[in-house]
Write an enzyme that holds these catalytic residues in place. Structure first.
Site, PDB file in Angstrom:
ATOM      1  N   GLU A 114       0.688  -1.121   0.085  1.00 25.02           N
ATOM      2  CA  GLU A 114       0.002   0.039  -0.158  1.00 25.02           C
ATOM      3  C   GLU A 114       0.956   1.252  -0.014  1.00 25.02           C
ATOM      4  O   GLU A 114       1.877   1.128   0.147  1.00 25.02           O
ATOM      5  CB  GLU A 114      -1.064  -0.111   1.204  1.00 25.02           C
ATOM      6  CG  GLU A 114      -2.049  -1.039   0.984  1.00 25.02           C
ATOM      7  CD  GLU A 114      -2.869  -1.243   2.301  1.00 25.02           C
ATOM      8  OE1 GLU A 114      -2.882  -0.381   2.955  1.00 25.02           O
ATOM      9  OE2 GLU A 114      -3.469  -2.267   2.456  1.00 25.02           O
ATOM     10  N   ARG A 280      -0.958   8.991   1.555  1.00 27.54           N
ATOM     11  CA  ARG A 280      -2.286   9.260   1.351  1.00 27.54           C
ATOM     12  C   ARG A 280      -2.591  10.762   1.283  1.00 27.54           C
ATOM     13  O   ARG A 280      -3.434  11.412   0.694  1.00 27.54           O
ATOM     14  CB  ARG A 280      -3.390   8.793   2.468  1.00 27.54           C
ATOM     15  CG  ARG A 280      -3.574   7.285   1.889  1.00 27.54           C
ATOM     16  CD  ARG A 280      -4.513   6.746   2.955  1.00 27.54           C
ATOM     17  NE  ARG A 280      -4.470   5.349   2.753  1.00 27.54           N
ATOM     18  CZ  ARG A 280      -4.776   4.428   3.640  1.00 27.54           C
ATOM     19  NH1 ARG A 280      -5.635   4.847   4.796  1.00 27.54           N
ATOM     20  NH2 ARG A 280      -4.671   3.059   3.325  1.00 27.54           N
ATOM     21  N   HIS A 341     -11.332   9.007   6.272  1.00 27.90           N
ATOM     22  CA  HIS A 341     -11.093   7.661   6.654  1.00 27.90           C
ATOM     23  C   HIS A 341     -10.723   7.455   7.977  1.00 27.90           C
ATOM     24  O   HIS A 341     -11.189   6.560   8.737  1.00 27.90           O
ATOM     25  CB  HIS A 341     -10.121   7.546   5.706  1.00 27.90           C
ATOM     26  CG  HIS A 341      -9.910   6.042   5.612  1.00 27.90           C
ATOM     27  ND1 HIS A 341     -10.695   4.838   5.296  1.00 27.90           N
ATOM     28  CD2 HIS A 341      -8.530   5.325   5.871  1.00 27.90           C
ATOM     29  CE1 HIS A 341     -10.016   3.798   5.510  1.00 27.90           C
ATOM     30  NE2 HIS A 341      -8.877   3.841   5.758  1.00 27.90           N
ATOM     31  N   ARG A 376      -1.156   8.880   8.780  1.00 32.29           N
ATOM     32  CA  ARG A 376      -0.790   7.555   9.185  1.00 32.29           C
ATOM     33  C   ARG A 376      -0.381   6.726   7.985  1.00 32.29           C
ATOM     34  O   ARG A 376      -0.926   6.719   6.896  1.00 32.29           O
ATOM     35  CB  ARG A 376      -2.237   6.837   9.687  1.00 32.29           C
ATOM     36  CG  ARG A 376      -2.340   5.526  10.046  1.00 32.29           C
ATOM     37  CD  ARG A 376      -3.613   4.843  10.350  1.00 32.29           C
ATOM     38  NE  ARG A 376      -4.535   4.983   9.275  1.00 32.29           N
ATOM     39  CZ  ARG A 376      -4.998   4.262   8.640  1.00 32.29           C
ATOM     40  NH1 ARG A 376      -4.693   2.909   8.688  1.00 32.29           N
ATOM     41  NH2 ARG A 376      -5.881   4.399   7.481  1.00 32.29           N
TER      42      ARG A 376
HETATM   43  C1  SIN Z   1      -7.390   0.337   2.523  1.00 33.03           C
HETATM   44  O1  SIN Z   1      -7.550  -0.952   2.497  1.00 33.03           O
HETATM   45  O2  SIN Z   1      -7.167   1.188   1.716  1.00 33.03           O
HETATM   46  C2  SIN Z   1      -7.422   0.945   3.827  1.00 33.03           C
HETATM   47  C3  SIN Z   1      -6.215   0.626   4.679  1.00 33.03           C
HETATM   48  C4  SIN Z   1      -6.043   1.353   5.713  1.00 33.03           C
HETATM   49  O3  SIN Z   1      -6.499   2.550   5.856  1.00 33.03           O
HETATM   50  O4  SIN Z   1      -5.012   1.252   6.530  1.00 33.03           O
END
Ligand code: SIN
Length: 528
Positions: A114, A280, A341, A376
């Site tokens: 990610e 993000r 989020h 985060r």
């Molecule tokens: C996601 O699956 O994009 C969310 C993961 C997260 O917010 O840590």
């Protein structure tokens, strides 16, 4: 008034709350209260997974470095280290409870990637990791004789006493949402595990329960609150009139999806060398900028090149959900927008969950341990929830507390002249007003003027809500409204105090990052 006695009162039933119950149960009676059903929590909706150092070529130092980098100079490095290094042991605990993370055909863990992670590090269970974790914990706690879980029980406020110049929490007032009964739970240890605050904003991928209850109660009780200006907007929520809160996991970008416009032209390389996998804050701001400058309602994700076989295998749930809305990920671009989020700030705690109030602990999203700093790192939150639950349980059991029967009794709830409301429209109207105001004025890009406007409106609303709270009988909706209004106030106050742009807090009036990273701490409740 009925008073329940327990050794450990836990408010909230997501990963943090239920794992704390699991770790504390061998030591005493645990009461978990949760305002809806057990699995109504953010954990249940987590898609990506848990970041944890697993591969031989990965190291704690690399995970720590990625976390510090995403946190934009504001993480507490000691907290980051403590949480990252405890990850593998806690993943073993989850496996021992029966959780199965995905593996490759050769039996090695299948790790996702990610934004902000320099390598694959995300343990996952399909693309519904949170649901599997929640189910595992529900099963692990359900049959334990020392654990009682009360569903449909909404915490109203914490109860504190002043003793020898310090504040001590002795429990909480509770509302049975099905019965309307107000009662209390008395405990020498109250653990807030109430999750996040996404409902403060009009657009969020959080479930309806994410209404900042623990945060607001802690603040009203005198707890210190830290860094609330850092609210994370997930870059990719599905944009469709009928899709409520549905997230397109960042893991999709981890597998090669590109952010693009309606013609499939990628744009992230113009903002960051890491492209669609930048942290993000950068990605959400870039999408917001593209939408605003081009006057578009959404941007898109393109993962068509991976083909239907891969997509249905790796993302069965996301593929199915998109298809339900007429989008075939293997053939179509996926329309997305950023949405609120994750709340990176919260009740200021140590990694063990200790707050400045004796007997009050906070773990999971409601807490600010210093792990997230100003932004985060993806999938660090589930890690923090279970690690801090374990550390909190260890701290509590190694620091014996008073017998709850020998504590000052909780005073009876005062009903005063409150009558059932005949004007529920006020609650609904104010809900919408708080959330719209926060979205319009305290969102991804801020200015002094917008913050001032927001403060003015939220102060008026808090005043009105307080009056309503005293005049009418308490309901779940009213409690949630009061809590999101308090959380909104805290976000605005913290945002106003930060005279720089850093991580998730971006303001046109102070676009530069200051050379001296500083936390924003609010202590002392401000009555409306
Ligand atoms: C996601 O699956 O994009 C969310 C993961 C997260 O917010 O840590």
């Amino acid at each position: 008034m009925k008073i329940l006695h327990c050794d450990y009162l836990i408010i909230g039933s997501g990963l943090a709350g239920l794992s704390a119950a699991h770790y504390l149960a061998p030591h005493g009676k645990v009461l978990v209260v949760t305002k809806r059903e057990k699995n109504d929590c953010n954990t249940n909706f987590a898609q990506g997974g848990i970041s944890c150092v697993t591969l031989a070529e990965d190291t704690f130092e690399k995970h720590i470095a990625d976390t510090l980098d995403a946190g934009a100079g504001l993480c507490d490095e000691n907290a980051v280290r403590a949480i990252v290094e405890d990850g593998p042991a806690r993943m073993d605990d989850l496996r021992a409870m029966g959780l199965e993370f995905d593996t490759r055909p050769d039996g090695t863990p299948d790790l996702g990637r990610e934004g902000g992670h320099t390598m694959r590090r995300i343990l996952h269970a399909g693309d519904i990791t949170g649901r599997h974790i929640e189910q595992t914990l529900i099963e692990a706690t359900a049959s334990h004789p020392n654990i009682t879980i009360l569903e449909h029980t909404h915490a109203i406020d914490l109860v504190t006493v002043r003793e020898n110049g310090k504040t001590t929490c002795i429990g909480a007032y509770l509302l049975g949402t099905k019965t309307g009964e107000i009662f209390s739970a008395q405990s020498a240890c109250t653990i807030l595990a109430t999750g996040g605050a996404g409902k403060v904003y009009l657009y969020t991928c959080n479930p309806d329960v994410a209404t900042a209850g623990g945060l607001a109660m802690a603040w009203r009780a005198g707890a210190e609150i830290r860094n609330m200006e850092f609210f994370q907007f997930h870059p990719t929520c599905l944009y469709h009139p009928e899709a409520k809160n549905f997230l397109i996991s960042e893991a999709v970008r981890g597998e090669g999806a590109e952010l693009c416009d309606a013609d499939g032209v990628p744009f992230m390389h113009r903002y960051d060398r890491r492209g669609s996998l930048a942290p993000r804050d950068i990605v959400a701001r870039a999408i917001d900028h593209e939408m605003k400058t081009r006057g578009l309602p959404c941007m898109y994700l393109d993962i068509r090149h991976k083909g239907v076989g891969f997509l249905t295998r790796r993302f069965p749930n996301i593929y199915r959900e998109c298809l339900r809305f007429g989008i075939d990920m293997a053939k179509d671009l996926i329309p997305i927008v950023p949405a609120a989020h994750y709340c990176c700030g919260g009740v200021k705690t140590t990694v063990e969950g200790c707050t400045n109030i004796d007997g009050l602990f906070a773990i999971g999203e409601v807490a600010s341990t210093g792990l997230h700093g100003a932004n985060r790192l993806a999938s660090n939150s589930l890690l923090e929830a279970i690690v801090c639950a374990h550390k909190c349980a260890e701290w509590i059991t190694s620091h014996p507390r008073k017998d709850p029967h020998n504590m000052p009794p909780i005073p009876a709830w005062v009903y005063g002249d409150a009558v059932p409301s005949d004007e529920l429209v006020v609650v609904n109207h104010n809900w919408d007003e708080v959330r719209t105001c926060m979205w319009d004025y305290v969102g991804i890009v801020r200015t002094n003027k917008r913050l001032e406007r927001a403060l003015h409106r939220i102060e008026n609303l808090r005043h009105e809500i307080r009056q309503y709270y005293f005049d009418y009988s308490v309901t779940s909706e009213l409690l949630e409204l009061r809590n999101i209004a308090d959380a909104a106030y805290l976000i605005i106050q913290c945002a106003m105090q930060r005279k720089e742009s850093r991580g998730l807090h971006y303001t046109l009036d102070y676009p530069e990052r200051s050379s001296e990273p500083k936390d924003t701490v609010i202590s002392g409740y401000t009555r409306p």
